[in-house]
Enzyme design. Structure first.
Site, PDB file in Angstrom:
ATOM      1  N   SER A 262       0.842  -1.191   0.000  1.00  8.93           N
ATOM      2  CA  SER A 262       0.000   0.000   0.000  1.00  8.93           C
ATOM      3  C   SER A 262       0.876   1.240   0.000  1.00  8.93           C
ATOM      4  CB  SER A 262      -0.897  -0.001   1.239  1.00  8.93           C
ATOM      5  OG  SER A 262      -0.119   0.312   2.381  1.00  8.93           O
ATOM      6  N   LYS A 263       0.220   2.374   0.025  1.00  8.62           N
ATOM      7  CA  LYS A 263       0.948   3.645  -0.045  1.00  8.62           C
ATOM      8  C   LYS A 263       1.956   3.798   1.088  1.00  8.62           C
ATOM      9  CE  LYS A 263      -2.388   6.457  -2.554  1.00  8.62           C
ATOM     10  NZ  LYS A 263      -3.686   7.066  -2.265  1.00  8.62           N
ATOM     11  N   ARG A 264       1.685   3.140   2.201  1.00  4.55           N
ATOM     12  CA  ARG A 264       2.625   3.212   3.320  1.00  4.55           C
ATOM     13  C   ARG A 264       4.018   2.741   2.897  1.00  4.55           C
ATOM     14  NH1 ARG A 264       2.136  -0.347   7.056  1.00  4.55           N
ATOM     15  NH2 ARG A 264       0.712  -1.735   5.971  1.00  4.55           N
ATOM     16  N   HIS A 265       4.059   1.858   1.916  1.00  3.21           N
ATOM     17  CA  HIS A 265       5.336   1.276   1.501  1.00  3.21           C
ATOM     18  C   HIS A 265       6.025   2.084   0.410  1.00  3.21           C
ATOM     19  CE1 HIS A 265       2.799  -2.199   2.902  1.00  3.21           C
ATOM     20  NE2 HIS A 265       3.849  -2.294   3.686  1.00  3.21           N
ATOM     21  N   GLY A 266       5.435   3.223   0.045  1.00 11.36           N
ATOM     22  CA  GLY A 266       5.998   4.020  -1.032  1.00 11.36           C
ATOM     23  C   GLY A 266       5.014   4.117  -2.181  1.00 11.36           C
TER      24      GLY A 266
END
Length: 489
Positions: A262-266
């Site tokens: 997800s966006k948390r990972h980039g």
RNA sequence: GUCCCUAUCGUCUAGCCCGGCCUAGGACACCGCCCUUUCACGGCGGCGACGGGGGUUCGAAUCCCCCUGGGGACGCCA
């Protein structure tokens, strides 16, 4: 008598039969994104696998837009997805087909099931169902529909309803997944899923079956988060009298912490990678190697992939997205890319950085000078910045270290020698430079580093003579002069 | 909670289906050395894994079972 058969393109009826069989079994695959956002890295890989397989088997790659959720689907998302697929070099053979154009078809199919007694109206409200679900969950039961309306005979007029599929409750459903092998579900695990919402729009699990069947998709290749949907869909194929296609479920892509990417990972948007200076071939190469392999080979062109890709070599387990490896692949493709093409791309990034390119040096020469030093085009643009404009942006520590008064006289000598040079080429400049070294008795580095700082403001970069050639005679001399003016103790 | 999937270096993976060639190979990252006018590139080397327990077998990373870990699904989302 001469042999003439009707409608037979060859003299041999047997060969004709075989040809026809061949046509019949031609691979038809599809990519079916829902237009509720940009094209995701995971979706791109699924699309890529489909695309590759279709090309390899000379089959057909269909693009279908799953926009039955009218509220959340947007045209912007469709455009963004199309743009991303185009950037990655995945052209579809059919489509895009919009499900929102096919509501009549779905309605007819639902009607068919209702008429045949394979589906029924359910009047339970969403709130009631939600409560029942929660209750079941807290009691440790499986939160499936309890079948309240399944046996109801009479239809209630003027009351909102959904249409549910009357799913078989006994036995088991098995399918042979092309990637995972045999998968079996007990039918009692499955409940009567909703085919048509209160607002009379059809739901995903239903339309996906109707469309895949109507479009003659014979291999459904998708993310393995759909494995649980597969038995229900198989039941629907059977209820509708369609042949059941083959299935292949590709494992998910996870983030560094092994949770769903997800966006948390980039960045997870394909186009974000373009903006960050990535080449499409790097992303394609990275994505395909995430879950698929061909021995020890790491670098694949699209042509090679089309030849080599196969489901047999797709792994069964989820893989972690590793930005470093993608970066390495990108640097590889930058190193080996054609300067002319890269120059065009670099130009866009320079403009992005607000750099005026028009009165500047040859972009191709800059690309060649920086190819080995840039992992992304954004990096390259930053490194190229020093070749443009009139003002040198000095790195203060570098200036303090190398632009000292004692270099002044040497710079004067260099200036004079360069001023006398009219054949402004790297090899010639190299001779000039060496001449200055001989005259001053300095070692290469003792002059090259101060000169580099004087010309670019930084201690890093390409060979000093390459820098001078790119900069050109005028700019080189002007910057050298400018540096002399700001020498310090 | 229930069901489904899954398990080799930190990560991507080869090997597994068809047990011995595995002292487990490659790649990214990391570390060291070399090359070098700087930064890179490149070259060479190093670190580093068969999740655990039972079987089967002369022999298991490879076959079987259990456990554990991880992921997914359980929507009037797709």
């Amino acid at each position: 008598m001469q042999y003439k058969s009707v409608g037979c393109p060859t003299d041999s009826p047997l060969l004709f039969l075989r040809l026809q069989e061949n046509v019949m079994s031609k691979l038809r695959v599809r990519f079916a994104p829902s237009p509720t956002g940009y094209l995701h890295i995971g979706g791109a890989r699924t699309a890529l696998f489909n695309f590759l397989l279709a090309r390899k088997e000379q089959g057909t790659f269909v693009l279908r837009i799953e926009d039955t959720d009218v509220a959340r689907s947007t045209q912007e998302s469709v455009d963004a997805i199309l743009q991303a697929m185009d950037w990655l070099g995945m052209a579809c053979d059919e489509g895009p087909v919009y499900q929102s154009d096919r509501f009549d078809l779905y309605r007819a199919k639902i009607q068919q099931l209702v008429t045949e007694g394979k589906a029924y109206r359910c009047y339970c409200t969403a709130e009631e169902l939600e409560q029942k679900r929660e209750l079941a969950l807290t009691q440790g039961r499986k939160p499936k529909y309890d079948g309240t309306c399944r046996q109801r005979q009479a239809t209630i007029e003027n009351q909102p309803y959904v249409v549910r599929f009357k799913a078989p409750q006994e036995g088991a459903t098995t399918f042979n997944d092309r990637i995972k092998g045999d998968i079996t579900f007990q039918n009692e695990e499955l409940d009567d899923l909703i085919l048509q919402r209160t607002d009379s729009t059809p739901t995903y699990n239903f339309v996906v079956v109707v469309d895949d069947a109507e479009m003659k998709i014979n291999l459904v290749l998708r993310g393995d988060d759909h494995i649980n949907n597969t038995p229900r869909q198989i039941m629907l194929y059977e209820a509708l009298g369609y042949p059941v296609p083959e299935f292949a479920h590709v494992p998910m892509i996870l983030g560094a912490d092994k949770s769903r990417l997800s966006k948390r990972h980039g960045a997870t948007s394909v186009m974000a990678y373009r903006d960050m200076g990535y080449l499409p071939e790097a992303l394609v190469n990275y994505l395909v190697r995430l879950g698929w392999s061909h021995g020890d080979q790491e670098i694949f062109s699209m042509e090679e992939l089309i030849n080599l890709f196969s489901l047999e070599n797709v792994g069964k387990s989820a893989s972690v997205f590793n930005p470093e490896k993608l970066l390495w692949l990108n640097s590889h493709y930058i190193k080996t890319g054609h300067p002319a093409r890269l120059a065009v791309l670099l130009c866009e990034h320079l403009k992005q950085e607000g750099i005026e390119v028009s009165p500047g040096p040859e972009l191709e020469a800059i690309v060649v000078a920086l190819q080995d030093r840039s992992k992304t085009l954004v990096e390259m643009a930053q490194q190229a910045q020093c070749f443009f404009g009139t003002e040198v942006q000095f790195d203060e520590t570098a200036a303090a270290k190398f632009l000292t008064r004692d270099i002044g006289e040497i710079f004067e000598t260099l200036f004079a020698a360069l001023e006398a040079c009219h054949d402004w080429k790297e090899e010639v400049l190299d001779e000039v430079f060496k001449g200055v070294l001989q005259a001053t008795g300095l070692k290469f580095g003792k002059l090259a580093q101060p000169a580099r700082v004087a010309l670019t403001g930084s201690t890093n970069g390409p060979s000093i003579c390459v820098i001078m050639e790119i900069l050109g005679r005028e700019k080189t001399l002007a910057r050298l002069q400018g540096a002399v003016a700001r020498l310090c103790d």
